[in-house]
Scaffold this motif. Structure first.
Motif, PDB file in Angstrom:
ATOM      1  N   LEU A 150      40.026  57.666-119.950  1.00  0.00           N
ATOM      2  CA  LEU A 150      38.782  56.897-119.875  1.00  0.00           C
ATOM      3  C   LEU A 150      37.819  57.505-118.855  1.00  0.00           C
ATOM      4  O   LEU A 150      36.607  57.585-119.100  1.00  0.00           O
ATOM      5  N   TYR A 151      38.348  57.937-117.719  1.00  0.00           N
ATOM      6  CA  TYR A 151      37.495  58.599-116.742  1.00  0.00           C
ATOM      7  C   TYR A 151      36.943  59.910-117.300  1.00  0.00           C
ATOM      8  O   TYR A 151      35.837  60.332-116.942  1.00  0.00           O
ATOM      9  N   CYS A 153      35.924  60.280-120.307  1.00  0.00           N
ATOM     10  CA  CYS A 153      34.723  59.852-121.045  1.00  0.00           C
ATOM     11  C   CYS A 153      33.553  59.655-120.089  1.00  0.00           C
ATOM     12  O   CYS A 153      32.416  60.066-120.381  1.00  0.00           O
ATOM     13  N   ALA A 154      33.818  59.035-118.933  1.00  0.00           N
ATOM     14  CA  ALA A 154      32.756  58.802-117.955  1.00  0.00           C
ATOM     15  C   ALA A 154      32.222  60.114-117.402  1.00  0.00           C
ATOM     16  O   ALA A 154      31.005  60.280-117.223  1.00  0.00           O
ATOM     17  N   ASP A 183      32.775  56.240-126.978  1.00  0.00           N
ATOM     18  CA  ASP A 183      33.855  57.161-126.615  1.00  0.00           C
ATOM     19  C   ASP A 183      35.012  56.423-125.955  1.00  0.00           C
ATOM     20  O   ASP A 183      36.190  56.714-126.224  1.00  0.00           O
ATOM     21  N   ALA A 184      34.700  55.464-125.084  1.00  0.00           N
ATOM     22  CA  ALA A 184      35.757  54.713-124.403  1.00  0.00           C
ATOM     23  C   ALA A 184      36.545  53.856-125.390  1.00  0.00           C
ATOM     24  O   ALA A 184      37.782  53.808-125.345  1.00  0.00           O
ATOM     25  N   THR A 187      38.588  56.262-127.680  1.00  0.00           N
ATOM     26  CA  THR A 187      39.644  56.950-126.937  1.00  0.00           C
ATOM     27  C   THR A 187      40.792  56.014-126.612  1.00  0.00           C
ATOM     28  O   THR A 187      41.970  56.363-126.801  1.00  0.00           O
ATOM     29  N   HIS A 188      40.467  54.832-126.125  1.00  0.00           N
ATOM     30  CA  HIS A 188      41.529  53.919-125.698  1.00  0.00           C
ATOM     31  C   HIS A 188      42.202  53.192-126.860  1.00  0.00           C
ATOM     32  O   HIS A 188      43.436  53.097-126.903  1.00  0.00           O
ATOM     33  N   ASN A 193      38.920  60.359-129.859  1.00  0.00           N
ATOM     34  CA  ASN A 193      37.597  60.275-129.255  1.00  0.00           C
ATOM     35  C   ASN A 193      36.499  60.501-130.285  1.00  0.00           C
ATOM     36  O   ASN A 193      36.494  61.521-130.979  1.00  0.00           O
ATOM     37  N   GLU A 435      34.752  49.875-118.103  1.00  0.00           N
ATOM     38  CA  GLU A 435      33.781  50.927-118.426  1.00  0.00           C
ATOM     39  C   GLU A 435      32.601  50.877-117.463  1.00  0.00           C
ATOM     40  O   GLU A 435      32.090  51.921-117.028  1.00  0.00           O
TER      41      GLU A 435
END
Length: 483
Positions: A150-151, A153-154, A183-184, A187-188, A193, A435
């Motif tokens: 997740l990070y 994605c950030a 994306d988050a 992805t999760h 993604n 997020e």
């Protein structure tokens, strides 16, 4: 006999008189004899649902109902059988206690491809079976286990914002915020993604798909049969090539995702496949893409804009985040940082991602609230707009003031309605909140927002069930392009 002869001799006049009489009688009934005739409200709202349909369509529903509350008090009749309630104490019985009241039938207008989603389903058992399968993915534990991805994605979102800031041109941060959100979510929950942050175009490929579902909110309160007919007519008579292309992109992504997911997979579609047919699984996945992208995108764009508008608050936030990053063994979890938490909460309060009423149906036993009776079948609900902009709870409510959350304030906590409340609250609220925390943390650590200026004096929205930004842009510009 003479009367009958007259009626037969002038059939059109007779039809007009009878129709007028029927309409007049119906109005009298709604005004004086209807079970909720005791609830005050605008005259037109009392006699016809067209008043509510009109304001929902033009997108000023929350504002016009707020004006009605200032005139009529905490209960406002917004259609012959619907009441908007501005009292936060009503949230517990409507949404929380014993599971709350059932959702109103109009939620069926948010069904996708003919399938009821976890969001739109009004039947408790139908929803519970599906929600039980996927709810572990939204737990804090599950999110923490996937924190690195997740990070990632950030970080890619920050890279993109930095790249666009260097151009010196206005940057649509709503577009970039949506790219982080999709994306988050993918992805999760999907373990694949969508990679929206890599897209370089002026508009995210998923945006037209999202906006098409947002536009459903114009017709949210319509009877479902009327809604289906109207939706079909609009699609046939006013096709939109850009929307159709975006729909195809999302359909292809979801089709590939679900078709390649084996039963028993730990992903969101994998958990649903043993329970329902794959066509429904695809509809559930599309619902997640829509809701996750739209609401979180709006919330994060609001946070970024407010940091640009309030550089003094940005400096306070930056100091807290940098101090924590350099704290060594004393470093706290990012969600434990008090000022960042206040910034996130205040952003959620004012962003109005979902501004309007969440309508539920009073059960067969009826409901009496603070001495006012609401008969069985009455549709009642509260709205984020009414609760979050209550001056008595939030002084100067339209100002961004994170400090209001630094001191314990039970009334403010009770009135917070960004994700709904109770068992039907947003299932993804933990992920959506995380997020915002990680996106803000990464942006501030890299000081991306320094020197940014908001382009619009005010962000105007269509107040639909999911708000729509007029012009589809929330823009920042960096006067001194970053190097």
């Amino acid at each position: 006999m003479a009367l009958l002869d007259v009626l037969l001799e002038y059939p059109l006049t007779t039809l007009f008189v009878l129709s007028t009489g029927l309409l007049f009688s119906r109005c009298i009934y709604h005004l004086a004899f209807h079970p909720i005739a005791h609830i005050p409200g605008p005259f037109l709202a009392k006699i016809t649902s067209l008043w509510l349909y009109y304001h929902a369509y033009i997108g000023d529903e929350a504002t016009i109902i707020h004006k009605a509350h200032t005139e009529y008090g905490p209960y406002v009749r917004v259609s012959p059988n619907e009441v908007d309630i501005s009292d936060a104490d009503a949230m517990a019985p409507i949404y929380v206690s014993k599971g709350g009241f059932l959702k109103a039938p109009c939620y069926a207008n948010f069904d996708i491809d003919g399938h009821k989603t976890i969001f739109s389903a009004t039947d408790v058992e139908h929803r519970a079976r599906r929600a039980k399968a996927v709810v572990p993915m939204f737990s804090t534990k599950s999110i923490r286990e996937n924190e690195a991805a997740l990070y990632g994605c950030a970080d890619r979102m920050v890279d993109r914002m930095e790249e666009e800031a260097r151009t010196g041109r206005p940057v649509n941060i709503l577009n970039i915020a949506r790219s982080l959100a999709v994306d988050a979510v993918s992805t999760h929950l999907f373990q694949e993604n969508y990679n929206g942050t890599s897209e370089k175009g002026p508009r995210l490929s998923v945006s037209a798909f999202v906006d098409a579902f947002v536009a459903v909110g114009r017709f949210f309160y319509l009877p479902t049969k009327v809604f289906i007919w109207l939706e079909w007519t609009i699609e046939k008579c006013m096709p939109d090539e850009h929307t159709a292309t975006s729909m195809e992109v999302v359909d292809k992504f979801v089709d590939n995702l679900v078709d390649q997911t084996p039963a028993g997979s730990s992903s969101y579609p994998g958990r649903l496949i043993p329970l329902v047919e794959r066509l429904e699984v695809k509809a559930q996945c599309k619902d997640l893409i829509f809701a996750g992208t739209d609401s979180t995108g709006m919330n994060f764009a609001t946070l970024c804009r407010q940091m640009a508008l309030n550089p003094d608050k940005y400096e306070v936030l930056r100091k807290e985040i940098l101090d924590n990053a350099n704290a060594g063994e004393k470093k706290q979890d990012v969600q434990a940082l008090p000022y960042l938490s206040a910034v996130v909460r205040e952003s959620l309060r004012i962003s109005m991602a979902n501004p309007t009423r969440l309508p539920h149906v009073v059960p067969d036993s009826g409901w009496t609230f603070k001495g006012t009776n609401f008969p069985a079948g009455t549709i009642v609900g509260c709205s984020a707009h009414e609760l979050h902009f209550n001056e008595e709870v939030f002084p100067d409510p339209f100002s961004f003031y994170p400090e209001r959350w630094l001191q314990e304030n039970p009334e403010a906590t009770k009135a917070f309605f960004a994700f709904g409340a109770g068992s039907r609250a947003c299932i993804a609220r933990n992920l959506a909140t995380f997020e915002l925390y990680m996106g803000a943390e990464r942006l501030v650590e890299r000081d991306v927002l320094r020197g940014a200026r908001a382009c619009q004096e005010k962000v105007e929205i269509y107040e639909w069930f999911n708000s729509s930004v007029k012009g589809e842009k929330i823009e920042l510009v960096w006067e001194k392009p970053r190097v």
